[in-house]
Design an enzyme around this catalytic site. Structure first.
Site, PDB file in Angstrom:
ATOM      1  N   ASP A 166      17.980  69.556  51.724  1.00  0.00           N
ATOM      2  CA  ASP A 166      18.934  68.740  50.983  1.00  0.00           C
ATOM      3  C   ASP A 166      19.915  69.600  50.194  1.00  0.00           C
ATOM      4  OD1 ASP A 166      18.000  66.320  51.856  1.00  0.00           O
ATOM      5  OD2 ASP A 166      16.789  65.898  50.085  1.00  0.00           O
ATOM      6  N   TRP A 193      11.289  71.623  47.328  1.00  0.00           N
ATOM      7  CA  TRP A 193      12.459  70.811  47.655  1.00  0.00           C
ATOM      8  C   TRP A 193      13.732  71.560  47.238  1.00  0.00           C
ATOM      9  CZ3 TRP A 193      16.264  68.764  44.409  1.00  0.00           C
ATOM     10  CH2 TRP A 193      17.185  67.930  45.044  1.00  0.00           C
ATOM     11  N   ASP A 208      14.104  59.775  58.468  1.00  0.00           N
ATOM     12  CA  ASP A 208      13.732  60.419  57.213  1.00  0.00           C
ATOM     13  C   ASP A 208      12.290  60.082  56.834  1.00  0.00           C
ATOM     14  OD1 ASP A 208      14.110  61.975  54.946  1.00  0.00           O
ATOM     15  OD2 ASP A 208      16.002  61.025  54.410  1.00  0.00           O
ATOM     16  N   LYS A 229      18.983  59.367  62.365  1.00  0.00           N
ATOM     17  CA  LYS A 229      18.433  60.328  61.401  1.00  0.00           C
ATOM     18  C   LYS A 229      17.169  59.711  60.814  1.00  0.00           C
ATOM     19  CE  LYS A 229      19.472  63.110  57.326  1.00  0.00           C
ATOM     20  NZ  LYS A 229      20.519  63.638  56.432  1.00  0.00           N
TER      21      LYS A 229
END
Length: 706
Positions: free
Chosen positions: A526, A179, A458, A456
């Site tokens: 992210d 991540w 997710d 979007k």
């Protein structure tokens, strides 16, 4: 183009520069003949007529030669297919496959080779398609037995096995990460044995992308040398095994699922089709391979790839969960002033979603925050000249939600076990038809309730308790969830053709050819730090085009990650390498910052066609010479765009010129910024001065062939 040999058992698929050949031998074994530079049918038939390998002790003659190895028979390599019959009481279980060749179908760009295992009633179709120089492969299993025949359990059904030519050695390229540090490029010698990458998490994963590339003896460069690449079109758990056999042969096998524990149970009449596992050969080095992959995705995978993606603004980093309708209007006004074309409201607009502890699953606007629903805000955003988008996470549910209280049985779980929560959420079992029906009804109603142009989508949690109480064959959940996701996205796109979709999964954990066939762009990571992003984007570009790579300009210091301070220039030039977005708190930006942002957005709109549709050349990698710049280049027709970054400058060492690629050496190129005319040969061999200096400097240079 597909050509057939004189005896009808040899096939040659050819693209602009490459060919792929295979043959069914007299004993019905399907043998690999060729994958590489373009050859003639006579060449393929010559390969088919070659002598078989000499017998050797403890060696199976089929190993390293078959197109699709199965379990059973004279084989020791990893099987691409493993099946067994269900075992009713008092009967013997049959395992493995022994096939006979049935027939083949040949179309303009499609070859289907069909086999059967009559003992268990299995029909196997191996499918080959040629898209440019990309070979698409997949397999279909069908249970053709009588109605009272035992079901067939599919323990493993890979999409394809790829065979590489014999070389002295190979170097393996892969994309790894975690991540906020996705798609990091790693290259290493391929040693003997198996090298396995994959995901056990129910989605593509931050840890690896389902792609590998190999070059012989590690000799390929960015623009020279043979490169073989394979990419799997699947958004769930997956596995790719790269096997260097004891005799030096190399095979690559890949498909859905992370193990051989069972994928589906086929009753008589049922079928299973694997996702595409695509392969590409290029003699243009890693850059040539990347450009071929990019062209393939723009032409055959990504929806509406001829339409350039708009500049977007996303409200998440500005607001978190503390959103309100008027606050979103204020951000929208600022976004419109700097030239944004798409305004996206992120998490927090629905249900009781005031934190990550509640609300997921209840896809209706929060009445305190949006008392009249989303339509008034969407109308205001449209009046400002922008499109309107929202964030959703449909596959998830919070225990603190109306949906979970009504249907606690709808989540993945094991009976009697604690239901594991990550981010205070559980995963809906999308393989259930009632869950599919609920999500369709909720999302279709939502998209009809307001003029929503963008979603979007997710997925912020990996599979852990992948159980399905009451289902006779719960293992099928892993693959069935993904197929249901695809079906839901396909249905929503068909019902709402004006709505664009973005794939997000805690950043870049659901990025693959399967999801890209159903979404317009992906959230790369992210991590919005502009320096960190250079390495992430460098790895991403090995396979995927800039047209789908969303990148944001956010606040400085970057308080979300590392508190790094960087200029608007550096942040914008980093994000302009893909689909530009803004994600900072624009209400806190100064008038000067907003004016500068408007200048950068205007410039991006000018170069956008070249960036999103042009050929990409990686000129200097982010991890290149210490103190040196990194740079990329896009070429579309006569237009050239160069983006360059200098992380840090050493005393007395000016940034080196950047040598360009893909230009006409005999032509002249005019710099759009300065009017300076450069000779193509000089740009190719001596380079282009960038003027970069100091720390975290960046520039964009536009050239036009004259």
């Amino acid at each position: 183009m597909i050509e057939i040999g004189a005896d009808g058992r040899t096939w040659l698929l050819s693209g602009p520069t490459s060919s792929y050949a295979l043959r069914v031998a007299d004993d019905d074994a399907l043998l690999h003949l060729h994958w590489g530079p373009r050859i003639s049918l006579a060449d393929a038939e010559s390969l088919a007529a070659g002598p078989p390998p000499a017998p050797r002790p403890f060696h199976a003659p089929l190993d390293g030669r078959e197109e699709y190895p199965v379990e059973g028979g004279p084989r020791f390599v990893r099987p691409a297919l493993s099946v067994r019959t269900e075992q009713p009481h008092g009967t013997d279980q049959i395992r493995g496959t022994a096939w006979r060749y049935r027939d083949a179908f040949v179309g303009d760009d499609l070859l289907e080779v069909r086999f059967s295992d009559d003992l268990v009633g299995l029909l196997l179709t191996l499918r080959y398609g040629m898209r440019g120089d990309v070979v698409e492969r997949s397999a279909t299993l069908a249970h053709d037995g009588p109605a009272d025949a035992p079901a067939l359990e599919v323990l493993r059904a890979d999409s394809a096995t790829w065979t590489l030519p014999r070389r002295d050695g190979w170097r393996l390229s892969q994309l790894h990460g975690r991540w906020a540090a996705e798609t990091r490029l790693a290259r290493s010698e391929l040693t003997y044995g198996e090298h396995i990458i994959g995901s056990r998490r129910g989605h593509t994963g931050h840890q690896h992308l389902p792609w590998v590339a190999l070059d012989a003896d590690g000799e390929a460069t960015e623009e020279r040398g043979e490169v073989y690449g394979c990419a799997l079109a699947w958004s769930g758990s997956w596995r790719i095994a790269v096997h260097r056999l004891p005799d030096g042969a190399v095979q690559i096998t890949g498909g859905t699922g992370h193990d051989d524990a069972g994928q589906d149970l086929l009753a008589p009449g049922a079928t299973l089709t694997t996702p595409v596992f695509a392969g590409l050969w290029s003699d243009g080095g890693f850059g040539g391979a990347s450009r071929a992959w990019h062209a393939y995705q723009r032409a055959y995978v990504v929806p509406d790839a001829d339409r350039d993606r708009p500049v977007l603004y996303n409200s998440w980093e500005a607001t978190g969960f503390g959103i309100s309708e008027e606050q979103q209007r204020a951000l929208a006004r600022r976004a419109a002033d700097v030239g944004v074309e798409l305004f996206v409201v992120d998490d927090g607009w629905f249900g009781s979603r005031t934190s990550d502890r509640a609300g997921l699953g209840d896809w209706t606007p929060n009445p305190d925050r949006f008392p009249s629903g989303l339509k008034p805000l969407a109308d205001d955003v449209h009046a400002l000249g922008m499109r309107f988008g929202i964030w959703v996470e449909p596959e998830m549910v919070n225990p603190d939600s109306d949906l979970y209280r009504a249907h606690p049985d709808w989540v993945q779980h094991f009976p009697g076990r604690i239901r594991t929560e990550f981010r205070n959420q559980l995963i809906l079992n999308l393989a259930r038809e009632d869950v599919q029906a609920y999500l369709w009804e909720r999302l279709d109603t939502l998209l009809n309730s307001a003029p929503i142009d963008y979603v979007k989508w997710d997925f912020n949690r990996c599979f852990t308790d992948a159980g399905w109480p009451g289902e006779p064959y719960p293992q099928k959940l892993w693959n069935a969830h993904v197929r249901a996701l695809y079906a839901l996205l396909d249905r929503l796109r068909a019902a709402h053709p004006g709505v664009a979709f973005e794939s997000c999964s805690g950043g870049g954990a659901r990025v693959d050819l399967g999801i890209m066939a159903r979404t317009d762009q992906v959230w790369t990571s992210d991590n919005t730090d502009p320096l960190d992003r250079l390495a992430i984007q460098h790895g991403f570009s090995q396979l995927h085009p800039a047209r789908v790579m969303a990148a944001w300009v956010t606040d400085s210091p970057n308080t979300q990650l590392n508190d790094r301070v960087s200029s608007l220039r550096f942040r914008f030039v980093s994000a302009m390498a893909g689909v530009l977005g803004l994600g900072g708190d624009l209400t806190e930006w100064s008038a000067d910052e907003l004016a500068e942002a408007r200048t950068w957005v205007d410039l991006y709109k000018e170069i956008r066609p070249v960036v999103q549709r042009g050929d990409l050349y990686r000129l200097r990698a982010p991890d290149g010479a210490p103190g040196g710049p990194s740079a990329i280049q896009y070429v579309l027709g006569d237009e050239v765009v160069v983006l360059a970054w200098l992380p840090a400058q050493r005393y007395g060492e000016p940034a080196a010129p950047v040598r360009l690629s893909g230009l006409d050496a005999s032509a002249a190129y005019e710099c759009r910024e300065t009017g300076t005319v450069h000779r193509g040969a000089v740009l190719l061999h001596h380079g282009l001065p960038t003027g970069l200096r100091g720390d975290l400097d960046a520039t964009i240079i536009r050239l036009r062939r004259i």
